[in-house]
Design an enzyme around this catalytic site. Structure first.
Site, short mmCIF file in Angstrom:
data_model
loop_
_atom_site.label_atom_id
_atom_site.label_comp_id
_atom_site.label_asym_id
_atom_site.label_seq_id
_atom_site.Cartn_x
_atom_site.Cartn_y
_atom_site.Cartn_z
N LYS A 155 0.84 -1.20 0.00
CA LYS A 155 0.00 0.00 0.00
C LYS A 155 0.88 1.26 0.00
O LYS A 155 1.93 1.27 0.66
CB LYS A 155 -0.85 -0.07 1.28
CG LYS A 155 -1.96 0.94 1.43
CD LYS A 155 -2.73 0.60 2.72
CE LYS A 155 -3.88 1.53 2.99
NZ LYS A 155 -4.60 1.16 4.25
N SER A 212 -9.41 0.86 3.22
CA SER A 212 -8.54 1.80 2.58
C SER A 212 -7.37 1.14 1.84
O SER A 212 -6.70 1.81 1.07
CB SER A 212 -7.97 2.77 3.60
OG SER A 212 -7.07 2.13 4.48
N ILE A 249 -7.43 0.07 10.40
CA ILE A 249 -7.76 0.74 11.67
C ILE A 249 -9.26 0.66 11.93
O ILE A 249 -9.71 0.95 13.04
CB ILE A 249 -7.27 2.21 11.66
CG1 ILE A 249 -7.22 2.79 13.06
CG2 ILE A 249 -8.14 3.07 10.75
CD1 ILE A 249 -6.56 4.14 13.16
N SER A 256 -9.75 -1.67 7.13
CA SER A 256 -9.05 -1.33 5.88
C SER A 256 -8.27 -2.45 5.24
O SER A 256 -7.79 -2.30 4.11
CB SER A 256 -8.14 -0.12 6.12
OG SER A 256 -8.91 1.05 6.20
#
Lengths: 578, 578
Positions: B162, B237, B258, B261
């Site tokens: 990521k 995410s 968190i 994600s």
């Protein structure tokens, strides 16, 4: 003792919190009878047959720097069997009970007696319940007789616990007078675990107002004194555990440490104390103003007179107690078998001075002698100037108070009780009553993590196994004169497992004097001046000289392994033979 | 797709932060050319010889709910050897390299090609550096040739990461436009470890603005789409990791979680994703607005197409990588050997509905089928109504924003970039722009710990080994319509290790309809209405149906063991054979 000058200097620090809204004599008046009743219950709980008659009024003993431990042996306050029992290492003691050689009752009675004596001299207890302890010991003996085996791995072990650790059905106040009527509805996790394993409880020990002091001042039972020199402090905040365990009144004491509160009283009072890495021993269940505070979590840990005893307790607590079944903060990391390293295989970095407050002569002598012996044994000792200690100390002090002392104020204001000298001191840590925003608090955490990385990198890259340092810049000071936490608090902000251990040395007024060279020292801060001027050789007779040993985070077992090597083999310290 | 009505409902939530001081078109104008250059670099970094020609313009593929994975196989976009390599489990792949059967270069080329294809369909990458990856693979082959052995346990393994995980020398922005010129000066700990172990890197993947979305909207590269249905979101995410790994463009993807994600994009996109307990995998080194935020720490973890691959990566990362040598937050707890339990020996508590948002028909079908198969296999499945989910969700939402969005505002305002639809959503979590005091933040932590104890007590006392639950109340939704985090965030506030796993089922517009009974449902909140009304069977064709499996805190290995039992043996899911 404090001079007018040092009192002035002390007061000059009190600028960050104005103490508005804390004290209220009118409110407090209602609590005075309750406090008197509390003290009366403590006095009444002492079985007369276990107590002694002090050789002189206690004030006189204090004034003459009386060594109560020396007196215990010289005056033979215990029978030979009682001495034998109470001066036996934990493993042997448990084995003697498990083999039927000793009963839990006889073991209990010996320790209860020694604990009562400890209290008579040092004022280390807040609560005695000898009858309950005896009943419990009897039940353990009955269980053993019926089943032919022990109830658990701590069967019959007398253990003392700091008051703020919740004990079901008993008061729980953390020395906040406003909580004097609070009764714990559940045992803390630590007590649940130890009760299941067969431990015996009979005494809860003293601590200062707010818990945020390295001394013992409070409005409940007053000061706890040093068993090796009654003029001096036992340290704090696990004040009673330090004095009680050093005197031999329990096998293991359970205290807690957020800035030195295990290590200071162990070091000052004359026993060993271990501050594990956070989250190995549960602190769940207890009173404090710091609930939910995670920038610098408090840690629970043991006091003992041998490093083996600490190892044994850690092993059983973690591996048999499984605290993670109760407390999700407890990491299910088994306590690994402790290996005593070869002296030649380890590297120790030594901190002589943290750059903030110069250690006093006895501490410097202690460091010199220990380093010499370590080198002689083949240990690779390297000098270490710890980086960023000022930033570390400021940051941790900011963390302590970054709620603007909101919760402490609320809890103190509940009764309007008078603030002790060192409560005022801790309320002035950091920015005092300034309320931090959440973002500012997070920024403190970032600084903390950078410091941790810096120290960890140093240790990893230089293959440093341990850090040796003073546990304080002085031996035990006079009561209510412990101002500087920098030597212990460094290892709280770094969260390194740290053993405060006895060197076997004691302060000597002839040897431990400021030299001519010392007198030329230019104080680096008012704090250093305040601390250094408080050391006057004649007033610290025989105070134990202790140091600290730290390893990397979560390398608790390695600290204990090296602690055994250093204390038992290299320094040949044996606190069970005074 | 969003209706006018749902847009109105969405807007009605935006009352806690007024977005004052975030957006500034004038400031932003200066960044537009930089963003264009960024996108051009991404386009230019795609080697033409590895790319394909899309069967239709991408907009049309999106509109027709195109299944890119199905097309990959049917249109034979890879050679048989490339399919073989990229559909091989990690252990075999590593073994084939270690034995000399495959070279790192041929393995790398196959994955690089598949990753490029993944990106062409889903827009999952933010940066490609195939040339660097190739050079690295060549070096690994040379090393192997010279030394006759591999460089480390991940020798030759293609891994995607990521973007917000720092990669030395490359941009690091976490999709904050204001950070577009920021270049990482050091590798994150995860990259340092994986590089040492021989992994090969070539792609950094997409994420949403602020990282605080379970979707992918950002001003850099735009939305990432679902490989199994391009109309739908890949989740977030770790948006790009979900899409890329599900498509087979890397063996392991490293994301972070968190509030869901890792699990949301894995579940939506069609692969497995593991959110370990905090502090086992390092998250050190990276960009985020939440530095120093510890009430609910983010966690790094792997994406993969087999549970074995997750196990393998966790084992090497922890046991060989020793993240604690770099990051003192990493607990030196070895990854224990994972044991696949006997179905008859485990108890699973199943959450059908968290009491906040009703799961949509495909999720309910998935749960029913999985529970039936678990029971048939002999697993003890019990129904579980999770307590205090509303409190848990409110508390974690308060934790996310309790700095009053201070740091997000600062980072967004730096460029004045437009706020995406779901950035506005997350800025309105909790109390939005209200600044909490430190004491209020601590109070949230206390609530969190009480919740953790409540759930842990439930599991310990009822001997529940695992909790099975939806990973979201729906299958992958349309882009920028992921409003509810409650199913994933519950396990963040509880900090339970949680595997999002594929059931092998896919949404079916015929089967997965709201029943007449469903239509009588009285919405328990506006949030539920917003979420439920977004599910219209015809618009979710073939979306993967995934669930979550959680165990007690730090019992990560048990989750993976049971994950293997459930995914491989009971459900017989094999994502390597599409």
């Amino acid at each position: 003792m404090a001079t007018a000058q040092s009192e002035e200097l002390y007061k000059s620090f009190l600028t960050k919190d104005d103490f508005f809204g804390y004290e209220d004599p009118e409110k407090y008046a209602k609590y005075i009878p309750k406090l008197e009743a509390y003290r009366q219950r403590l006095a009444d709980a002492i079985p007369k047959e276990l107590a002694t008659t002090l050789p002189k009024p206690r004030d006189e003993l204090i004034a003459e720097q009386f060594d109560a431990v020396d007196y215990l042996y010289k005056a033979k306050l215990l029978s030979p069997k009682e001495f034998e029992i109470t001066d036996t290492p934990a493993a042997t003691l448990l084995q003697n009970i498990a083999s039927g050689k000793w009963t839990s009752v006889e073991v209990f009675k010996a320790f209860a007696k020694r604990a009562i004596l400890a209290h008579q001299f040092t004022n280390c207890a807040m609560e005695f319940f000898v009858d309950e302890g005896l009943k419990r010991a009897e039940e353990l003996d009955a269980y053993y007789k019926e089943h032919g085996k022990t109830m658990g791995p701590l069967h019959g072990m007398p253990i003392s616990v700091k008051e703020h650790v919740a004990y079901k059905g008993k008061p729980l106040h953390a020395c906040y007078v406003g909580l004097i009527d609070n009764i714990a509805t559940e045992d803390s996790v630590g007590l649940q675990i130890m009760k299941k394993m067969g431990a015996v409880f009979y005494v809860r020990t003293s601590q200062p107002q707010t818990l945020m002091q390295l001394d013992s001042g409070n409005n409940f039972t007053g000061l706890t004194k040093n068993p090796f020199n009654l003029l001096l402090s036992s340290g704090g905040s696990s004040s009673g555990e330090g004095a009680l365990v050093a005197f031999g009144g329990s096998v293991i004491g359970l205290g807690s440490d957020i800035g030195g509160s295990i290590r200071a009283p162990a070091a000052y009072s004359g026993c060993h104390g271990f501050r594990p890495t956070t989250r190995r021993i549960s602190l769940m269940g207890g009173a404090s103003a710091l609930g939910g505070q995670e920038s610098v979590p408090a840690v629970a840990g043991p006091f003992a007179r041998t490093v083996d005893d600490i190892d044994l307790w850690m092993k059983h607590y973690i591996n048999d107690g499984k605290p993670w079944d109760y407390d999700t903060w407890s990491i299910p990391m088994p306590w690994r078998e402790v290996t005593k390293p070869n002296a030649k295989d380890i590297t120790i970095a030594v901190i002589r001075d943290d750059g903030l407050v110069r250690p006093s002569p006895p501490i410097r002598r202690g460091l010199n002698e220990v380093v010499s012996k370590l080198k002689a044994a083949g240990v690779n000792v390297i000098e270490f100037t710890p980086p960023n200690t000022k930033l570390a100390y400021e940051t941790i002090n900011n963390m302590y108070t970054c709620d603007g002392n909101y919760k402490q104020r609320e809890m103190l204001a509940e009764s309007g009780e008078p603030l002790t000298k060192l409560t005022k001191w801790n309320l002035n840590f950091g920015q005092g009553s300034k309320h931090y925003t959440v973002y500012e608090n997070r920024s403190l955490n970032v600084i903390r993590d950078e410091l941790r990385t810096e120290y960890n990198d140093y240790m990893v890259k230089n293959k440093v196994d341990f850090i040796l340092s003073p546990a304080y810049n002085n031996v035990a000071p006079h009561s209510e004169e412990v101002y500087n936490w920098s030597y212990t608090a460094l290892f709280n902000i770094l969260d390194l497992p740290t053993l405060a251990f006895q060197t076997g040395l004691r302060q000597d007024p002839e040897l431990d004097v400021w030299t001519e060279e010392d007198k030329k020292h230019v104080y680096r801060s008012d704090l250093e001046q305040l601390e250094n001027e408080n050391y006057k050789p004649d007033e610290f007779k025989g105070a134990p000289i202790a140091l600290q040993l730290s390893a990397r985070r979560y390398f608790d077992e390695e600290v204990i392994g090296a602690g055994k090597l250093i204390v038992d083999d290299i320094l040949k310290v044996d606190l069970l033979k005074q």
